[in-house]
Design an enzyme around this catalytic site. Structure first.
Site, short mmCIF file in Angstrom:
data_model
loop_
_atom_site.label_atom_id
_atom_site.label_comp_id
_atom_site.label_asym_id
_atom_site.label_seq_id
_atom_site.Cartn_x
_atom_site.Cartn_y
_atom_site.Cartn_z
CB SER A 145 -0.86 0.16 1.27
OG SER A 145 -1.41 1.47 1.47
CE1 TYR A 159 -4.02 -2.01 5.36
CE2 TYR A 159 -2.99 0.22 4.62
CZ TYR A 159 -3.75 -1.22 4.30
OH TYR A 159 -3.93 -1.40 3.22
N1 LIG Z 1 -8.86 -0.55 -1.16
C1 LIG Z 1 -8.06 0.44 -0.68
O1 LIG Z 1 -8.18 1.42 -0.69
C2 LIG Z 1 -6.48 -0.38 -0.58
C3 LIG Z 1 -5.49 0.64 -0.58
C4 LIG Z 1 -3.94 -0.13 -0.45
C5 LIG Z 1 -3.84 -1.37 -0.23
N2 LIG Z 1 -5.16 -2.36 -0.17
C6 LIG Z 1 -4.78 -3.66 0.10
O2 LIG Z 1 -5.23 -4.35 -1.12
C7 LIG Z 1 -5.60 -5.60 -0.70
C8 LIG Z 1 -6.82 -6.06 -1.06
O3 LIG Z 1 -7.89 -5.45 -0.26
P1 LIG Z 1 -9.07 -4.76 -1.08
O4 LIG Z 1 -9.27 -3.30 -1.21
O5 LIG Z 1 -9.47 -5.44 -2.29
O6 LIG Z 1 -10.16 -5.25 0.22
P2 LIG Z 1 -11.47 -6.09 0.00
O7 LIG Z 1 -12.47 -5.92 -0.98
O8 LIG Z 1 -12.11 -5.91 1.36
O9 LIG Z 1 -11.05 -7.69 -0.03
C9 LIG Z 1 -10.16 -8.25 0.62
C10 LIG Z 1 -10.07 -9.66 0.42
O10 LIG Z 1 -9.25 -10.38 1.42
C11 LIG Z 1 -9.84 -11.41 1.91
N3 LIG Z 1 -9.46 -11.74 3.49
C12 LIG Z 1 -9.85 -10.77 4.57
N4 LIG Z 1 -9.39 -11.63 5.64
C13 LIG Z 1 -9.04 -12.67 5.20
C14 LIG Z 1 -8.83 -13.92 5.99
N5 LIG Z 1 -8.59 -13.80 7.33
N6 LIG Z 1 -8.13 -15.11 5.45
C15 LIG Z 1 -8.50 -15.00 4.08
N7 LIG Z 1 -8.87 -13.98 3.25
C16 LIG Z 1 -9.01 -13.10 4.09
C17 LIG Z 1 -11.29 -11.32 1.84
O11 LIG Z 1 -12.32 -12.39 1.62
P3 LIG Z 1 -13.09 -13.16 2.67
O12 LIG Z 1 -13.81 -11.90 3.42
O13 LIG Z 1 -14.02 -13.89 1.65
O14 LIG Z 1 -12.16 -13.89 3.64
C18 LIG Z 1 -11.31 -10.40 0.50
O15 LIG Z 1 -11.20 -11.38 -0.78
C19 LIG Z 1 -5.26 -5.64 0.95
O16 LIG Z 1 -4.07 -6.27 1.27
C20 LIG Z 1 -5.25 -4.14 1.42
O17 LIG Z 1 -4.65 -3.90 2.48
C21 LIG Z 1 -6.15 -1.88 -0.43
#
Ligand SMILES: NC(=O)c1ccc[n+]([C@@H]2O[C@H](COP(=O)([O-])OP(=O)(O)OC[C@H]3O[C@@H](n4cnc5c(N)ncnc54)[C@H](OP(=O)(O)O)[C@@H]3O)[C@@H](O)[C@H]2O)c1
Length: 324
Positions: A145, A159
């Site tokens: 991130s 985070y």
């Molecule tokens: N969105 C942003 O603004 C942003 C910015 C920078 C970085 N990121 C990073 O991008 C990545 C993806 O996030 P996203 O934005 O796509 O969020 P998201 O839409 O909430 O997706 C998160 C994914 O992680 C899975 N997950 C969460 N807890 C888990 C666990 N205990 N075991 C296995 N799987 C788990 C969830 O699946 P289940 O709930 O089905 O398990 C879901 O598929 C993350 O690493 C996040 O830190 C996001």
């Protein structure tokens, strides 16, 4: 594009049930990869699998796993090997934000976060990296991130810490593996439309941000894939807004940025189910709002849209619904 079955490669994507992980699955299916998708929500993974099998003829294996379980990476590897599959392309994407000041959040919640976003990431690299190197081909994409460059923040202390770990690990692995034909990148998205902020419970504050600060998942994915394929990076930052921000964050002294970051409130509130019982430090003072004339107070927590992280599908709002 149709790739002959004998030439097809297989990608393992964690957190493929939503957001960036699901977008990554769609992208790689269109590129001719077969997929192993993992997350906790089986029904969601199966929906993605059937969509991609119908659209691209992709062979998709769904393996549910909760990465808070320290045995999950080894169990996943055993299931993959038992199924006669190999991992050519690993996307360590699963993740979330835990809001609230450090000592107000239960320890098990914070330990789980480190397990999912640091230990499982490193262990999956450790399991699949050597196999890739032995075959002379591999791609490892670790989703970090922009927060990895932020020197601390008020609320959600872990985070930026875990994302800095992912960034540094990926940079080291990129150096170690490059000669073996295994390309490693750390992807550093800024704010991206997904379920992330619904799960964190701070969607209402986040919706106040201007649209130029938001990225779409497919953009983040295509930048990541193009960079890892070309063997460039190892740090991937999408959009000029975040390229400028990351450059500034590396130039301006950490102590100055840290003081500014301490004024933010969007991660200040602990979710009820994460709250620690017993004594905690006194509530930190928030900067007074100039315009309202009201006394400053604790930021209001937006309504939660999940009862417990991952046990219920997050309610999706606004533009975020366009993301899948
Ligand atoms: N969105 C942003 O603004 C942003 C910015 C920078 C970085 N990121 C990073 O991008 C990545 C993806 O996030 P996203 O934005 O796509 O969020 P998201 O839409 O909430 O997706 C998160 C994914 O992680 C899975 N997950 C969460 N807890 C888990 C666990 N205990 N075991 C296995 N799987 C788990 C969830 O699946 P289940 O709930 O089905 O398990 C879901 O598929 C993350 O690493 C996040 O830190 C996001």
């Amino acid at each position: 594009m149709t790739t002959p079955p004998t030439l097809r490669k297989t990608a393992l994507i964690t957190g493929a049930s939503a957001g960036i992980g699901r977008d990554y699955a769609r992208y790689l299916a269109a590129e001719g990869y077969d997929l192993i998708l993992t997350a906790r929500r089986k029904a969601r993974l199966e929906e993605v699998a059937s969509e991609l099998t119908s659209a691209f003829g992709t062979q998709v294996t769904v393996l549910t796993a909760d990465l808070t379980d320290p045995t999950a990476p080894a169990k996943l590897a055993a299931q993959i090997s038992k199924g006669g599959l190999q991992v050519d392309y690993l996307v360590n994407n699963a993740g979330y934000q835990v809001t609230g000041f450090f000592d107000r959040v239960r320890w098990d919640v914070q330990r789980d976060m480190m397990q999912v976003m640091m230990t499982a990431v490193a262990e999956l690299c450790h399991i699949f990296g050597p196999e890739m190197a032995a075959r002379g081909f591999g791609r490892i994409v670790n989703i970090a991130s922009v927060a990895a460059f932020v020197p601390g923040q008020a609320g959600g202390a872990l985070y930026p810490s875990v994302k800095a770990f992912v960034l540094r690990l990926s940079q080291s692995l990129a150096t170690e593996y490059h000669p073996a034909g295994v390309h490693v990148v750390a992807v550093c998205p800024g704010f991206t439309w997904s379920e992330f902020h619904d799960v964190a419970g701070n969607r209402a504050q986040m919706n106040k941000l201007p649209s130029f600060m938001w990225l779409d998942g497919p953009r983040v994915v295509s930048d990541a894939h193009n960079t890892v394929e070309a063997g460039r990076g190892p740090v991937v930052v999408s959009s000029w807004v975040y390229k400028v921000l990351v450059t500034l964050l590396q130039i301006i002294p950490d102590n100055w940025v840290g003081r500014l970051a301490a004024r933010g409130t969007r991660n200040a509130e602990v979710r009820a189910e994460d709250a620690r019982a017993g004594p905690v430090s006194p509530a930190p003072k928030k900067p007074a709002k100039k315009s309202s004339g009201k006394a400053s107070g604790t930021a209001k927590t937006p309504a939660r849209t999940t009862t417990k992280r991952g046990t219920k599908t997050a309610k999706r709002t606004g533009k975020q619904a366009d993301n899948g």
